[in-house]
Design a protein around this motif. Structure first.
Motif, PDB file in Angstrom:
ATOM      1  N   ALA A   1      -9.902 -10.681  -2.063  1.00  0.00           N
ATOM      2  CA  ALA A   1      -9.865  -9.598  -3.066  1.00  0.00           C
ATOM      3  C   ALA A   1      -9.334 -10.145  -4.388  1.00  0.00           C
ATOM      4  CB  ALA A   1      -8.984  -8.460  -2.566  1.00  0.00           C
ATOM      5  N   ALA A   2      -8.327 -11.013  -4.326  1.00  0.00           N
ATOM      6  CA  ALA A   2      -7.772 -11.611  -5.547  1.00  0.00           C
ATOM      7  C   ALA A   2      -8.812 -12.486  -6.237  1.00  0.00           C
ATOM      8  CB  ALA A   2      -6.530 -12.431  -5.204  1.00  0.00           C
ATOM      9  N   ARG A   3      -9.581 -13.227  -5.428  1.00  0.00           N
ATOM     10  CA  ARG A   3     -10.632 -14.082  -5.998  1.00  0.00           C
ATOM     11  C   ARG A   3     -11.656 -13.229  -6.761  1.00  0.00           C
ATOM     12  NH1 ARG A   3     -15.554 -16.811  -4.632  1.00  0.00           N
ATOM     13  NH2 ARG A   3     -15.979 -15.357  -2.942  1.00  0.00           N
ATOM     14  N   THR A   4     -12.020 -12.089  -6.175  1.00  0.00           N
ATOM     15  CA  THR A   4     -12.983 -11.179  -6.817  1.00  0.00           C
ATOM     16  C   THR A   4     -12.424 -10.667  -8.142  1.00  0.00           C
ATOM     17  OG1 THR A   4     -13.706 -10.501  -4.612  1.00  0.00           O
ATOM     18  CG2 THR A   4     -14.307  -9.054  -6.443  1.00  0.00           C
ATOM     19  N   LEU A   5     -11.157 -10.280  -8.141  1.00  0.00           N
ATOM     20  CA  LEU A   5     -10.543  -9.735  -9.362  1.00  0.00           C
ATOM     21  C   LEU A   5     -10.422 -10.812 -10.445  1.00  0.00           C
ATOM     22  CD1 LEU A   5      -7.794  -7.605  -7.602  1.00  0.00           C
ATOM     23  CD2 LEU A   5      -9.638  -6.681  -9.027  1.00  0.00           C
ATOM     24  N   LYS A   6     -10.082 -12.028 -10.040  1.00  0.00           N
ATOM     25  CA  LYS A   6      -9.927 -13.094 -11.031  1.00  0.00           C
ATOM     26  C   LYS A   6     -11.275 -13.523 -11.601  1.00  0.00           C
ATOM     27  CE  LYS A   6      -5.420 -14.861 -10.134  1.00  0.00           C
ATOM     28  NZ  LYS A   6      -4.560 -16.007  -9.822  1.00  0.00           N
ATOM     29  N   ARG A   7     -12.285 -13.515 -10.763  1.00  0.00           N
ATOM     30  CA  ARG A   7     -13.627 -13.838 -11.280  1.00  0.00           C
ATOM     31  C   ARG A   7     -14.053 -12.812 -12.323  1.00  0.00           C
ATOM     32  NH1 ARG A   7     -17.630 -15.385  -6.521  1.00  0.00           N
ATOM     33  NH2 ARG A   7     -17.812 -13.132  -6.582  1.00  0.00           N
ATOM     34  N   ALA A   8     -13.536 -11.592 -12.199  1.00  0.00           N
ATOM     35  CA  ALA A   8     -13.864 -10.528 -13.156  1.00  0.00           C
ATOM     36  C   ALA A   8     -12.914 -10.542 -14.353  1.00  0.00           C
ATOM     37  CB  ALA A   8     -13.812  -9.173 -12.458  1.00  0.00           C
ATOM     38  N   GLY A   9     -11.974 -11.491 -14.390  1.00  0.00           N
ATOM     39  CA  GLY A   9     -11.159 -11.652 -15.593  1.00  0.00           C
ATOM     40  C   GLY A   9      -9.696 -11.270 -15.476  1.00  0.00           C
ATOM     41  N   ALA A  10      -9.251 -10.815 -14.289  1.00  0.00           N
ATOM     42  CA  ALA A  10      -7.823 -10.501 -14.127  1.00  0.00           C
ATOM     43  C   ALA A  10      -7.015 -11.791 -14.310  1.00  0.00           C
ATOM     44  CB  ALA A  10      -7.565  -9.914 -12.741  1.00  0.00           C
ATOM     45  N   THR A  11      -5.880 -11.699 -15.007  1.00  0.00           N
ATOM     46  CA  THR A  11      -5.100 -12.910 -15.272  1.00  0.00           C
ATOM     47  C   THR A  11      -4.097 -13.186 -14.160  1.00  0.00           C
ATOM     48  OG1 THR A  11      -3.567 -11.583 -16.571  1.00  0.00           O
ATOM     49  CG2 THR A  11      -5.289 -12.766 -17.776  1.00  0.00           C
ATOM     50  N   THR A  12      -3.527 -12.134 -13.587  1.00  0.00           N
ATOM     51  CA  THR A  12      -2.534 -12.270 -12.531  1.00  0.00           C
ATOM     52  C   THR A  12      -2.879 -11.288 -11.424  1.00  0.00           C
ATOM     53  OG1 THR A  12      -0.807 -12.800 -14.143  1.00  0.00           O
ATOM     54  CG2 THR A  12      -0.065 -12.053 -11.976  1.00  0.00           C
ATOM     55  N   VAL A  13      -2.806 -11.744 -10.174  1.00  0.00           N
ATOM     56  CA  VAL A  13      -2.997 -10.838  -9.043  1.00  0.00           C
ATOM     57  C   VAL A  13      -1.887 -11.123  -8.031  1.00  0.00           C
ATOM     58  CG1 VAL A  13      -4.504 -10.059  -7.182  1.00  0.00           C
ATOM     59  CG2 VAL A  13      -5.520 -10.811  -9.349  1.00  0.00           C
ATOM     60  N   ALA A  14      -1.078 -10.117  -7.751  1.00  0.00           N
ATOM     61  CA  ALA A  14      -0.053 -10.242  -6.718  1.00  0.00           C
ATOM     62  C   ALA A  14      -0.338  -9.192  -5.642  1.00  0.00           C
ATOM     63  CB  ALA A  14       1.339 -10.049  -7.298  1.00  0.00           C
ATOM     64  N   VAL A  15       0.264  -9.387  -4.485  1.00  0.00           N
ATOM     65  CA  VAL A  15      -0.014  -8.545  -3.328  1.00  0.00           C
ATOM     66  C   VAL A  15       1.284  -7.910  -2.839  1.00  0.00           C
ATOM     67  CG1 VAL A  15      -0.894  -8.556  -0.971  1.00  0.00           C
ATOM     68  CG2 VAL A  15      -1.789 -10.203  -2.624  1.00  0.00           C
ATOM     69  N   ALA A  16       1.252  -6.621  -2.558  1.00  0.00           N
ATOM     70  CA  ALA A  16       2.412  -5.969  -1.959  1.00  0.00           C
ATOM     71  C   ALA A  16       1.979  -5.335  -0.637  1.00  0.00           C
ATOM     72  CB  ALA A  16       2.971  -4.892  -2.883  1.00  0.00           C
ATOM     73  N   VAL A  17       2.739  -5.611   0.424  1.00  0.00           N
ATOM     74  CA  VAL A  17       2.398  -5.085   1.747  1.00  0.00           C
ATOM     75  C   VAL A  17       3.635  -4.482   2.406  1.00  0.00           C
ATOM     76  CG1 VAL A  17       0.501  -6.710   2.173  1.00  0.00           C
ATOM     77  CG2 VAL A  17       2.820  -7.333   2.859  1.00  0.00           C
ATOM     78  N   LEU A  18       3.401  -3.638   3.401  1.00  0.00           N
ATOM     79  CA  LEU A  18       4.513  -3.076   4.157  1.00  0.00           C
ATOM     80  C   LEU A  18       5.034  -4.093   5.169  1.00  0.00           C
ATOM     81  CD1 LEU A  18       3.087   0.519   4.789  1.00  0.00           C
ATOM     82  CD2 LEU A  18       4.706  -0.212   3.012  1.00  0.00           C
ATOM     83  N   GLY A  19       4.120  -4.836   5.799  1.00  0.00           N
ATOM     84  CA  GLY A  19       4.532  -5.795   6.825  1.00  0.00           C
ATOM     85  C   GLY A  19       3.910  -7.166   6.618  1.00  0.00           C
ATOM     86  N   ARG A  20       4.733  -8.207   6.775  1.00  0.00           N
ATOM     87  CA  ARG A  20       4.225  -9.582   6.703  1.00  0.00           C
ATOM     88  C   ARG A  20       4.237 -10.123   8.121  1.00  0.00           C
ATOM     89  NH1 ARG A  20       1.872 -14.090   6.574  1.00  0.00           N
ATOM     90  NH2 ARG A  20       2.331 -15.684   5.002  1.00  0.00           N
ATOM     91  N   ALA A  21       3.037 -10.366   8.668  1.00  0.00           N
ATOM     92  CA  ALA A  21       2.943 -10.938  10.015  1.00  0.00           C
ATOM     93  C   ALA A  21       2.870 -12.447   9.892  1.00  0.00           C
ATOM     94  CB  ALA A  21       1.686 -10.411  10.703  1.00  0.00           C
ATOM     95  N   GLN A  22       3.662 -13.146  10.658  1.00  0.00           N
ATOM     96  CA  GLN A  22       3.573 -14.606  10.604  1.00  0.00           C
ATOM     97  C   GLN A  22       3.866 -15.174  11.988  1.00  0.00           C
ATOM     98  OE1 GLN A  22       7.166 -14.208   7.689  1.00  0.00           O
ATOM     99  NE2 GLN A  22       7.159 -16.353   8.291  1.00  0.00           N
ATOM    100  N   SER A  23       2.987 -16.092  12.411  1.00  0.00           N
ATOM    101  CA  SER A  23       3.234 -16.783  13.669  1.00  0.00           C
ATOM    102  C   SER A  23       4.198 -17.910  13.368  1.00  0.00           C
ATOM    103  CB  SER A  23       1.941 -17.329  14.229  1.00  0.00           C
ATOM    104  OG  SER A  23       1.317 -18.111  13.250  1.00  0.00           O
ATOM    105  N   GLU A  24       4.879 -18.374  14.388  1.00  0.00           N
ATOM    106  CA  GLU A  24       5.808 -19.482  14.161  1.00  0.00           C
ATOM    107  C   GLU A  24       5.025 -20.741  13.851  1.00  0.00           C
ATOM    108  OE1 GLU A  24       8.970 -18.936  13.737  1.00  0.00           O
ATOM    109  OE2 GLU A  24       8.483 -16.860  14.155  1.00  0.00           O
ATOM    110  N   VAL A  25       5.549 -21.569  12.972  1.00  0.00           N
ATOM    111  CA  VAL A  25       4.889 -22.848  12.688  1.00  0.00           C
ATOM    112  C   VAL A  25       5.847 -23.992  13.016  1.00  0.00           C
ATOM    113  CG1 VAL A  25       3.355 -21.998  10.922  1.00  0.00           C
ATOM    114  CG2 VAL A  25       5.628 -22.793  10.273  1.00  0.00           C
TER     115      VAL A  25
END
Ligand SMILES: [Zn+2]
Ligand SMILES: [Zn+2]
Length: 255
Positions: A231-255
């Motif tokens: 989604a960020a790639r789509t917005l930047k291709r259309a000219g957005a200068t900054t795209v950040a993401v806000a979510v309720l939950g961050r899922a992450q597997s252990e690395v």
């Protein structure tokens, strides 16, 4: 009209036109565990549930919002390494596990507006100052395909986006991004399969513009980041200068 003045004007128009969603009266009970609340608890989450749904500030990677050691410098976060995320930063209310996971799963069902509003407000409480400092111009929820939306009846991130935009006094564009095609559910796919699954999945709806805009994308969960990155790639291709993401939950597997 220059780009900057366009967004300033949009912001001032936005201030006057937001719906009153979120100000509706909910029963005076905790929206997660249903315990009766004192009148003055306006966040609609009881003191016992608050730490279950909104962790006390922990170090999160500014790029991908993974919970990680404070000593990691930018680019060293194990969850970012080798990934070509197209978004510039990410914010998460909590870790996608236990109560946070349970609450987010409940939001997939209709008639959970009280809990959705409460979760959005916790997210806003946590990050509003940072977002104001960044001077975002637009808030955009990750959309569902129209077919899935017809079945589910609502798109979870829409309400969060509306409340964030209202709090920041900026423009809420719930229909700016569209899903060009139906994608398979991301759950159960490997990271490369997830990227393929959402490749070219989004487009800007005709008539919308994002040139020069700083955009805050809203989703419920960030797991591999494939959907938000696309989604960020789509917005930047259309000219957005900054795209950040806000979510309720961050899922992450252990690395
Ligand atoms: Zn509670
Ligand atoms: Zn990271």
């Amino acid at each position: 009209m220059g780009i900057a003045s366009f967004w300033n004007r949009a912001r001032s128009i936005g201030n006057g036109t937001f719906s009153q969603l979120g100000d509706v009266l909910f029963p005076n009970v905790c929206s997660y565990c249903d315990v009766d609340l004192d009148v003055e608890v306006t966040r609609r989450i009881c003191d016992a549930c608050l730490p279950r749904l909104s962790e006390s500030p922990t170090h999160r990677c500014p790029k991908c919002a993974a919970r990680c050691a404070e000593t990691f410098q930018s680019g060293e976060c194990p969850w970012c390494r080798g990934r070509d995320f197209r978004f510039d930063g990410a914010y998460a209310l909590g870790h996608y596990a236990q109560n946070v996971r349970d609450a987010i799963l409940r939001l997939k069902h209709p008639r959970q507006d009280a809990l959705a509003t409460a979760m959005a407000r916790l997210l806003i409480e946590r990050y509003a100052e940072q977002w104001e400092a960044t001077e975002f111009d637009l808030v955009v929820p990750i959309p569902m395909h129209w077919f899935r939306r017809a079945i589910q009846g609502h798109n979870g991130p829409d309400l969060t986006a509306t409340l964030v935009a209202k709090r920041l006094g900026i423009v809420d564009y719930p229909r700016l991004l569209v899903r060009r095609r139906r994608t398979r559910p991301q759950a159960g796919l490997t990271p490369p399969q997830r990227r393929d699954n959402v490749h070219n999945a989004f487009a800007l709806r005709n008539g919308y513009r994002v040139e020069g805009a700083k955009v805050l994308l809203i989703d419920d969960i960030l797991t591999t980041g494939a959907t938000c990155s696309e989604a960020a790639r789509t917005l930047k291709r259309a000219g957005a200068t900054t795209v950040a993401v806000a979510v309720l939950g961050r899922a992450q597997s252990e690395v």
